[in-house]
Design an enzyme around this catalytic site. Structure first.
Site, PDB file in Angstrom:
ATOM      1  N   THR A  19      -1.089  -2.030  -6.196  1.00 49.95           N
ATOM      2  CA  THR A  19      -1.111  -1.189  -5.001  1.00 49.95           C
ATOM      3  C   THR A  19      -1.059   0.288  -5.394  1.00 49.95           C
ATOM      4  O   THR A  19      -0.466   0.638  -6.402  1.00 49.95           O
ATOM      5  CB  THR A  19       0.115  -1.552  -4.143  1.00 49.95           C
ATOM      6  OG1 THR A  19      -0.070  -2.867  -3.664  1.00 49.95           O
ATOM      7  CG2 THR A  19       0.319  -0.607  -2.994  1.00 49.95           C
TER       8      THR A  19
ATOM      9  N   ARG B 209      -3.016 -13.581   4.674  1.00 51.81           N
ATOM     10  CA  ARG B 209      -1.692 -13.149   4.213  1.00 51.81           C
ATOM     11  C   ARG B 209      -1.601 -11.614   4.288  1.00 51.81           C
ATOM     12  O   ARG B 209      -2.512 -10.901   3.900  1.00 51.81           O
ATOM     13  CB  ARG B 209      -1.468 -13.614   2.777  1.00 51.81           C
ATOM     14  CG  ARG B 209      -0.148 -13.135   2.141  1.00 51.81           C
ATOM     15  CD  ARG B 209      -0.327 -11.854   1.354  1.00 51.81           C
ATOM     16  NE  ARG B 209       0.884 -11.499   0.593  1.00 51.81           N
ATOM     17  CZ  ARG B 209       1.049 -10.338  -0.024  1.00 51.81           C
ATOM     18  NH1 ARG B 209       0.101  -9.416   0.021  1.00 51.81           N
ATOM     19  NH2 ARG B 209       2.151 -10.087  -0.685  1.00 51.81           N
TER      20      ARG B 209
ATOM     21  N   GLY C 126       1.005  -8.391   3.226  1.00 52.93           N
ATOM     22  CA  GLY C 126       2.194  -8.033   2.462  1.00 52.93           C
ATOM     23  C   GLY C 126       2.931  -6.866   3.081  1.00 52.93           C
ATOM     24  O   GLY C 126       2.800  -6.571   4.267  1.00 52.93           O
ATOM     25  N   ASP C 127       3.694  -6.182   2.248  1.00 55.63           N
ATOM     26  CA  ASP C 127       4.534  -5.070   2.722  1.00 55.63           C
ATOM     27  C   ASP C 127       3.739  -3.798   2.994  1.00 55.63           C
ATOM     28  O   ASP C 127       4.130  -2.978   3.829  1.00 55.63           O
ATOM     29  CB  ASP C 127       5.627  -4.764   1.692  1.00 55.63           C
ATOM     30  CG  ASP C 127       5.050  -4.386   0.325  1.00 55.63           C
ATOM     31  OD1 ASP C 127       4.003  -4.966  -0.065  1.00 55.63           O
ATOM     32  OD2 ASP C 127       5.620  -3.518  -0.345  1.00 55.63           O
TER      33      ASP C 127
ATOM     34  N   GLY D  61       4.935  -3.682  -5.381  1.00 54.70           N
ATOM     35  CA  GLY D  61       5.700  -4.789  -5.951  1.00 54.70           C
ATOM     36  C   GLY D  61       5.478  -6.073  -5.187  1.00 54.70           C
ATOM     37  O   GLY D  61       4.497  -6.205  -4.446  1.00 54.70           O
ATOM     38  N   SER D  62       6.393  -7.018  -5.367  1.00 57.84           N
ATOM     39  CA  SER D  62       6.291  -8.330  -4.720  1.00 57.84           C
ATOM     40  C   SER D  62       6.511  -8.140  -3.222  1.00 57.84           C
ATOM     41  O   SER D  62       7.636  -8.055  -2.748  1.00 57.84           O
ATOM     42  CB  SER D  62       7.310  -9.288  -5.321  1.00 57.84           C
ATOM     43  OG  SER D  62       8.560  -8.666  -5.477  1.00 57.84           O
ATOM     44  N   GLY D  63       5.408  -8.065  -2.497  1.00 56.99           N
ATOM     45  CA  GLY D  63       5.425  -7.638  -1.103  1.00 56.99           C
ATOM     46  C   GLY D  63       6.393  -8.394  -0.207  1.00 56.99           C
ATOM     47  O   GLY D  63       7.052  -7.801   0.650  1.00 56.99           O
TER      48      GLY D  63
HETATM   49  N1  ASP Z   1       2.981  -4.965  -2.494  1.00 59.07           N
HETATM   50  C1  ASP Z   1       1.624  -5.463  -2.554  1.00 59.07           C
HETATM   51  C2  ASP Z   1       1.490  -6.690  -1.702  1.00 59.07           C
HETATM   52  O1  ASP Z   1       2.378  -7.517  -1.719  1.00 59.07           O
HETATM   53  C3  ASP Z   1       1.175  -5.800  -3.919  1.00 59.07           C
HETATM   54  C4  ASP Z   1       1.273  -4.682  -4.904  1.00 59.07           C
HETATM   55  O2  ASP Z   1       2.143  -3.822  -4.800  1.00 59.07           O
HETATM   56  O3  ASP Z   1       0.446  -4.671  -5.826  1.00 59.07           O
HETATM   57  O4  ASP Z   1       0.474  -6.850  -1.063  1.00 59.07           O
END
Ligand code: ASP
Length: 330
Positions: free
Chosen positions: A197, A225, A227-228, A249-251
């Site tokens: 991201t 899906r 994410g954040d 990060g891990s969304g």
């Molecule tokens: N946070 C992003 C998501 O979960 C992924 C990323 O940060 O690369 O979509």
């Protein structure tokens, strides 16, 4: 006039495999980050708004295939691209976001239009594309987003029959070597184990802050899906009273922690510094639910912080009149 005007950016966080690092790839990343920071710095030096600076920085990051946003985005389980982006103006708390778009060249520009020209905050899928089209934004064929590197990542994730958060899959660390036409050969942070991201935060000379974040999501994610990144408060937040934050990060974990807003909330309610609030979210709170990644943040005084709990994060910051600072590793 605020003389502490500053812009900070990130291009993803994750695991560094030193063995797969090449000096030229590392130089490419530094050069790309430097160019984006210089562009944002110019906007601020010319008296432009923080909102303009973060829009421009993220637009350039989306156009750069080195990063997982816009061109160079990861693949869904169906072999498609679904892009998410959000932007927020700290001076008004206005926000705009779009998710699951497949043909908008620059999702961040669509998010900006939502902020400026819609009574709503978040549009999804076909509705988001219809809004972007009505706004006259540029559309591209899905192939525009394709890069060999991301395609190969998808093939690997598919072979494992699971959604692959970029940091997962130690077995994927020894991915096949790159082909000659690969735009991201031997990148310093293993592409199979990083979050790609992109995001930017800025404080302008008028004392206002803004934040913007854009992503292709995670490799082999299920269609639909989200994410954040496009969720205000999770992947993006800005308030002049506290700070501007953009995460990577891990969304799913960043959503559950409402990570970006938590930094601002801690400053407001616990009366702690930007640095302390951001550190607590990234180093203490997210790890409790195995949240991995990092963020960039600025406050209205011009303090900057770029914490991450992975081995590396593509990042940098630039103040007016100073040489941009870029970094990848700890
Ligand atoms: N946070 C992003 C998501 O979960 C992924 C990323 O940060 O690369 O979509």
């Amino acid at each position: 006039m605020n003389t502490n005007a500053v812009i900070a950016i990130h291009g993803g966080a994750g695991t560094i495999l030193r063995a797969s690092m090449s000096a030229s790839a590392e130089a490419d990343y530094h050069a790309a980050l430097h160019a984006v920071l210089s562009a944002g710095q110019r906007v601020l030096a010319d008296g432009g708004s923080a909102l303009d600076a973060v829009s421009e920085a993220v637009r350039l990051l989306e156009d750069c295939p080195l990063f997982n946003a816009g061109r160079g985005a990861v693949y869904t389980a169906a072999g498609t691209h679904e892009l998410d982006a959000a932007i927020m103006d700290g001076s008004t708390l206005d926000a705009g976001a779009i998710c699951c778009v497949t043909r908008v060249r620059n999702p961040i520009l669509a998010a900006r239009r939502v902020l400026e020209r819609s009574e709503h905050v978040l549009f999804t899928g076909e509705g988001a594309e219809a809004f972007a089209a009505a706004q006259g934004l540029e559309f591209v064929e899905p192939e525009y987003f394709h890069t060999e590197a991301r395609y190969r990542q998808w093939q690997l994730a598919r072979g494992q029959q699971r959604a692959m958060l970029d940091h997962d899959g130690a077995t994927l660390a020894s991915a096949p070597s790159s082909s000659d036409d690969d735009p991201t050969p031997h990148e310093p942070i293993d592409p199979n184990r990083k979050f790609g991201t992109v995001g930017a935060v800025a404080l302008d000379q008028h004392g206002h802050v803004a934040a913007a974040t854009s992503t292709g999501g995670v490799t082999n994610k299920q269609v639909g899906r989200v994410g954040d990144t496009p969720l205000i408060g999770a992947g993006c937040y800005a308030d002049d009273a506290t700070c501007a934050v953009s995460t990577t990060g891990s969304g799913e974990m960043f959503m559950r922690m409402v990570a970006a807003y938590d930094v601002a909330a801690q400053m407001a309610y616990r009366n702690v510094s930007l640095e302390e609030a951001a550190h607590d979210v990234v180093m203490n709170r997210l790890p409790k639910i195995e949240g991995r990644g990092g963020l960039v943040a600025v406050d209205a005084r011009g303090n900057v912080t770029l914490p991450f709990n992975t081995e590396g994060m593509y990042r940098g910051f630039a103040r007016i009149g100073e040489t941009p600072v870029t970094a990848i590793y700890r």
